[in-house]
Design an enzyme around this catalytic site. Structure first.
Site, short mmCIF file in Angstrom:
data_model
loop_
_atom_site.label_atom_id
_atom_site.label_comp_id
_atom_site.label_asym_id
_atom_site.label_seq_id
_atom_site.Cartn_x
_atom_site.Cartn_y
_atom_site.Cartn_z
N SER A 49 14.48 7.14 -1.48
CA SER A 49 14.40 7.94 -0.26
C SER A 49 14.71 7.05 0.93
O SER A 49 14.55 5.83 0.85
CB SER A 49 12.99 8.53 -0.12
OG SER A 49 12.76 9.00 1.19
N TYR B 53 3.73 6.78 -0.38
CA TYR B 53 5.05 7.30 -0.76
C TYR B 53 6.14 6.32 -0.34
O TYR B 53 7.03 5.98 -1.13
CB TYR B 53 5.27 8.65 -0.10
CG TYR B 53 6.66 9.22 -0.29
CD1 TYR B 53 7.02 9.88 -1.46
CD2 TYR B 53 7.63 9.10 0.73
CE1 TYR B 53 8.29 10.40 -1.63
CE2 TYR B 53 8.90 9.62 0.56
CZ TYR B 53 9.23 10.27 -0.62
OH TYR B 53 10.48 10.78 -0.79
#
Length: 288
Positions: A142, A155
């Site tokens: 990401s 995350y």
């Protein structure tokens, strides 16, 4: 291209929704046979229904390496091999208003899915590929693993680790003609954002998602919105023969977000005015 992946077998984790679902569809459209792994059996069955016998589903929790190993074995047993492994499954973790208020209760679950799942998928896919002529492994990270920022720290840490692991695995597995690359999507509409806001009232979740999307849009140089299919197109490229000299790379699919902040809209040159006059007008726009 048509049937670019004909004769290839692929595994896609987290394939029941979002980027994973779009990836399964693109791979099948290019001629591949696909085994989809996902934790949700209902959405998984629904996702593969449109692909006939070109795709099968297997319920899989990627945080359990034994289940990932069975997923790989199922692909080999069902379709006779494995050429492409897309480690896409990921979860966001719970959004907290501040790191100081984060109880880290979901740390092991987030790292288990986002990092251990990728490592296990890479390991078990590579074991087969190393003995059968190589292959392509694609790990989905990401922009949160590339750019630092506030919020969902676990995350972000997990996705940064995926990038570093991918590069390390690419070096080690190159001797077997196994390519390992990483995608870093950004601002792609998927269920991840609303999942991170679990626990909020529904109306607040919707407002939260809109606010975050608006903020991300304002930081993206390209004006168009990203879609899961844009990431899936990159998977097809890295899965096929056009990328045989590409390994250890991180491809951001983010509309330029990781490149830098967008410029203010430029004023188009006006006909009949000199270059100096147009430059002065543009300078005035930039100051405002």
């Amino acid at each position: 291209m048509i049937d670019e992946l004909a004769g290839k077998v692929a595994v896609v984790t987290g394939g029941a929704s979002g980027i994973g679902r779009a990836t399964v569809a693109k791979l099948v459209a290019e001629g591949a046979k696909v085994v989809m792994g996902d934790l949700d059996p209902e959405r998984g069955a629904e996702a593969i229904a449109e692909h006939g016998d070109a795709a099968v589903f297997m319920q899989t929790d990627v945080s359990d390496p034994a289940q990932v190993e069975r997923l790989v074995e199922h692909a080999v047993a069902t379709f006779g091999g494995l050429h492409v492994m897309c480690n896409n499954a990921g979860i966001p973790g719970k959004m907290h208003p501040s790191l100081l208020l984060d109880d880290l209760a979901d740390f092991h679950r987030v790292l288990g899915v986002n990092l251990l799942g990728v490592m296990a998928g890479t390991k078990f896919a590579a074991r087969h590929m190393a003995e059968h002529g190589g292959g392509s492994i694609i790990n989905v990270s990401s922009v949160g693993g590339v750019m630092a920022g506030g919020g969902v720290q676990t995350y972000r840490a997990s996705k940064a680790a995926v990038i570093h692991f991918t590069k390390s695995a690419a070096i080690e597995l190159a001797q077997y003609d196994i390519r390992v690359n990483c995608l870093a999507p950004g601002n792609i509409p998927t269920p991840l954002l609303t999942t991170s806001a679990a626990g909020m009232p529904p109306d607040k979740v919707e407002r939260f998602a809109k606010a975050v999307r608006a903020s991300m849009n304002s930081e993206r140089p390209l004006p168009r919105e990203g879609e899961p299919e844009h990431v899936a197109d990159a998977v097809v490229y890295l899965a096929g023969d056009r990328s045989v000299y590409v390994t250890g790379t991180v491809l951001a699919i983010d509309g330029g977000t990781t490149a830098g902040k967008p410029l203010k809209p430029r004023k188009k040159p006006e006909e009949g005015k000199s270059a100096e006059q147009n430059s002065a007008a543009q300078a005035a726009v930039s100051k405002n």
